[in-house]
Design a protein around this motif. Structure first.
Motif, mmCIF file in Angstrom:
data_model
loop_
_atom_site.group_PDB
_atom_site.id
_atom_site.type_symbol
_atom_site.label_atom_id
_atom_site.label_comp_id
_atom_site.label_asym_id
_atom_site.label_seq_id
_atom_site.Cartn_x
_atom_site.Cartn_y
_atom_site.Cartn_z
ATOM 1 N N LEU A 125 -5.822 -5.253 5.505
ATOM 2 C CA LEU A 125 -6.871 -4.805 4.820
ATOM 3 C C LEU A 125 -6.692 -5.058 3.403
ATOM 4 O O LEU A 125 -7.723 -5.215 2.856
ATOM 5 C CB LEU A 125 -6.218 -3.043 4.706
ATOM 6 C CG LEU A 125 -6.084 -2.473 6.091
ATOM 7 C CD1 LEU A 125 -5.596 -0.987 5.814
ATOM 8 C CD2 LEU A 125 -7.140 -2.236 6.840
ATOM 9 N N SER A 126 -5.359 -5.673 2.962
ATOM 10 C CA SER A 126 -5.637 -6.383 1.552
ATOM 11 C C SER A 126 -4.363 -7.224 1.733
ATOM 12 O O SER A 126 -3.643 -7.294 2.824
ATOM 13 C CB SER A 126 -5.403 -5.312 0.446
ATOM 14 O OG SER A 126 -4.064 -4.583 0.614
ATOM 15 N N ASP A 127 -3.672 -7.861 0.687
ATOM 16 C CA ASP A 127 -2.807 -8.658 0.747
ATOM 17 C C ASP A 127 -1.457 -7.898 0.818
ATOM 18 O O ASP A 127 -0.515 -8.489 1.137
ATOM 19 C CB ASP A 127 -2.752 -9.555 -0.714
ATOM 20 C CG ASP A 127 -4.000 -10.695 -1.015
ATOM 21 O OD1 ASP A 127 -4.452 -10.995 0.134
ATOM 22 O OD2 ASP A 127 -3.708 -11.299 -2.010
ATOM 23 N N ASP A 128 -1.613 -6.634 0.564
ATOM 24 C CA ASP A 128 -0.505 -5.839 0.356
ATOM 25 C C ASP A 128 -0.333 -5.116 1.808
ATOM 26 O O ASP A 128 0.760 -4.349 2.111
ATOM 27 C CB ASP A 128 -0.365 -4.890 -0.667
ATOM 28 C CG ASP A 128 -0.252 -5.639 -2.180
ATOM 29 O OD1 ASP A 128 0.606 -6.427 -2.022
ATOM 30 O OD2 ASP A 128 -0.971 -5.059 -3.139
ATOM 31 N N LYS A 129 -1.432 -5.398 2.475
ATOM 32 C CA LYS A 129 -1.405 -4.581 3.789
ATOM 33 C C LYS A 129 -1.904 -5.464 5.051
ATOM 34 O O LYS A 129 -2.998 -5.316 5.346
ATOM 35 C CB LYS A 129 -2.310 -3.246 4.032
ATOM 36 C CG LYS A 129 -1.735 -2.166 2.942
ATOM 37 C CD LYS A 129 -2.448 -0.813 2.986
ATOM 38 C CE LYS A 129 -1.833 -0.013 4.100
ATOM 39 N NZ LYS A 129 -2.690 1.212 4.258
ATOM 40 N N ILE A 130 -0.947 -6.244 5.682
ATOM 41 C CA ILE A 130 -1.200 -6.975 6.502
ATOM 42 C C ILE A 130 -0.687 -6.522 7.825
ATOM 43 O O ILE A 130 0.511 -6.039 7.937
ATOM 44 C CB ILE A 130 -0.779 -8.406 6.442
ATOM 45 C CG1 ILE A 130 -1.208 -9.175 5.127
ATOM 46 C CG2 ILE A 130 -0.723 -9.321 7.628
ATOM 47 C CD1 ILE A 130 -0.529 -10.285 4.456
ATOM 48 N N ALA A 131 -1.759 -6.342 8.759
ATOM 49 C CA ALA A 131 -1.273 -5.696 10.182
ATOM 50 C C ALA A 131 -0.122 -6.429 10.927
ATOM 51 O O ALA A 131 -0.249 -7.597 10.695
ATOM 52 C CB ALA A 131 -2.575 -5.482 10.993
ATOM 53 N N PRO A 132 0.464 -5.833 11.893
ATOM 54 C CA PRO A 132 1.430 -6.216 12.696
ATOM 55 C C PRO A 132 0.588 -7.417 13.713
ATOM 56 O O PRO A 132 -0.377 -7.330 13.797
ATOM 57 C CB PRO A 132 1.696 -5.213 13.713
ATOM 58 C CG PRO A 132 1.638 -4.037 12.853
ATOM 59 C CD PRO A 132 0.458 -4.347 12.047
ATOM 60 N N GLY A 133 1.337 -8.553 13.764
ATOM 61 C CA GLY A 133 0.595 -9.698 14.472
ATOM 62 C C GLY A 133 1.745 -10.869 14.507
ATOM 63 O O GLY A 133 2.558 -11.036 13.645
ATOM 64 N N ILE A 134 0.962 -11.845 15.255
ATOM 65 C CA ILE A 134 1.810 -13.261 14.982
ATOM 66 C C ILE A 134 1.017 -14.052 13.932
ATOM 67 O O ILE A 134 -0.021 -13.984 13.808
ATOM 68 C CB ILE A 134 1.642 -13.981 16.400
ATOM 69 C CG1 ILE A 134 2.329 -13.541 17.585
ATOM 70 C CG2 ILE A 134 2.020 -15.475 16.121
ATOM 71 C CD1 ILE A 134 2.288 -13.719 18.718
ATOM 72 N N PHE A 135 1.821 -14.566 12.940
ATOM 73 C CA PHE A 135 1.060 -15.355 12.015
ATOM 74 C C PHE A 135 1.897 -16.544 11.571
ATOM 75 O O PHE A 135 3.017 -16.902 12.283
ATOM 76 C CB PHE A 135 1.289 -14.575 10.610
ATOM 77 C CG PHE A 135 2.418 -14.140 10.305
ATOM 78 C CD1 PHE A 135 3.102 -14.753 9.254
ATOM 79 C CD2 PHE A 135 3.342 -13.007 10.704
ATOM 80 C CE1 PHE A 135 4.597 -14.575 8.989
ATOM 81 C CE2 PHE A 135 4.548 -12.556 10.405
ATOM 82 C CZ PHE A 135 5.028 -13.441 9.393
ATOM 83 N N ILE A 136 1.135 -17.476 10.746
ATOM 84 C CA ILE A 136 1.710 -18.683 10.426
ATOM 85 C C ILE A 136 1.926 -18.448 8.954
ATOM 86 O O ILE A 136 1.088 -18.370 8.088
ATOM 87 C CB ILE A 136 0.872 -19.964 10.695
ATOM 88 C CG1 ILE A 136 0.692 -19.810 12.149
ATOM 89 C CG2 ILE A 136 1.586 -21.154 10.133
ATOM 90 C CD1 ILE A 136 -0.339 -21.088 12.682
ATOM 91 N N LEU A 137 3.278 -18.562 8.464
ATOM 92 C CA LEU A 137 3.410 -18.567 7.038
ATOM 93 C C LEU A 137 3.637 -20.085 6.679
ATOM 94 O O LEU A 137 4.354 -20.733 7.233
ATOM 95 C CB LEU A 137 4.988 -18.017 6.931
ATOM 96 C CG LEU A 137 5.367 -17.862 5.386
ATOM 97 C CD1 LEU A 137 4.654 -16.765 4.513
ATOM 98 C CD2 LEU A 137 6.972 -17.373 5.220
#
Length: 182
Positions: A125-137
């Protein structure tokens, strides 16, 4: 060399550098797939068998971290897809519920993809609200600009900001193929 040729080459290089930033701010349509925390996945489909789509903007949550010395500063970033449809939080929640209904509780991670070769990144939703999921940091030093990528999974039921993802998400020791298979 011809002056016009030099101008053309310089213009081409300049536009090539700027194009990814310009295109990433444009609204696009992505397909939705459902994944497990082990990276098994299936396309989310409607009652007619069509893959569900969603509109949004590809975004990056960027965090500058500590300075390592006078010239270097570490940065972390995570790519996410910002849903631009009405009531985006409810849209994401509906995707998650539909994933569970279609494939079972372990497929609770709804994620966007342009095609089967898309890299993994979550909804947000924003930088402060990233939904659950697989991601690459991605973590890099400004001076070198060489990113170090880490695969992470937020399999909780709550949204996280980048700092929380870094400290609370599970990071895989496995070398997954991050492109969904055929």
């Amino acid at each position: 060399m011809n002056k016009n040729f030099k101008k053309t080459v310089i213009s081409f290089v300049f536009l090539s550098i700027l194009t990814p930033q310009i295109s990433s701010a444009k609204e696009t349509t992505k397909f939705v797939f459902c994944a497990t925390k082990e990276a098994k996945w299936n396309w989310l489909k409607d009652g007619c068998g069509n893959i569900i789509t969603v509109k949004g903007i590809e975004s990056f949550s960027l965090q500058k971290t500590e300075k390592t010395n006078y010239y270097q500063e570490k940065q972390r970033k995570v790519k996410y897809f910002k849903v631009t449809e009405n009531d985006p939080e409810n849209v994401i929640k509906e995707f998650q519920l539909n994933c569970i209904n279609q494939f079972g509780a372990e497929y609770k991670l709804a994620q966007p993809a342009a095609n089967i070769f898309s890299p993994w990144y979550p909804f947000g939703l924003s930088d402060d609200k990233i939904a659950p999921g697989i991601f690459i940091l991605r973590e890099s030093l400004n001076l070198l600009g060489i990113p170090i990528s880490t695969i992470g999974v937020n399999s909780s039921d709550s949204y996280m900001n980048l700092d929380q993802l870094w400290h609370e998400a599970h990071f895989s020791q496995d070398s997954w193929k991050l492109n969904p298979p055929f």
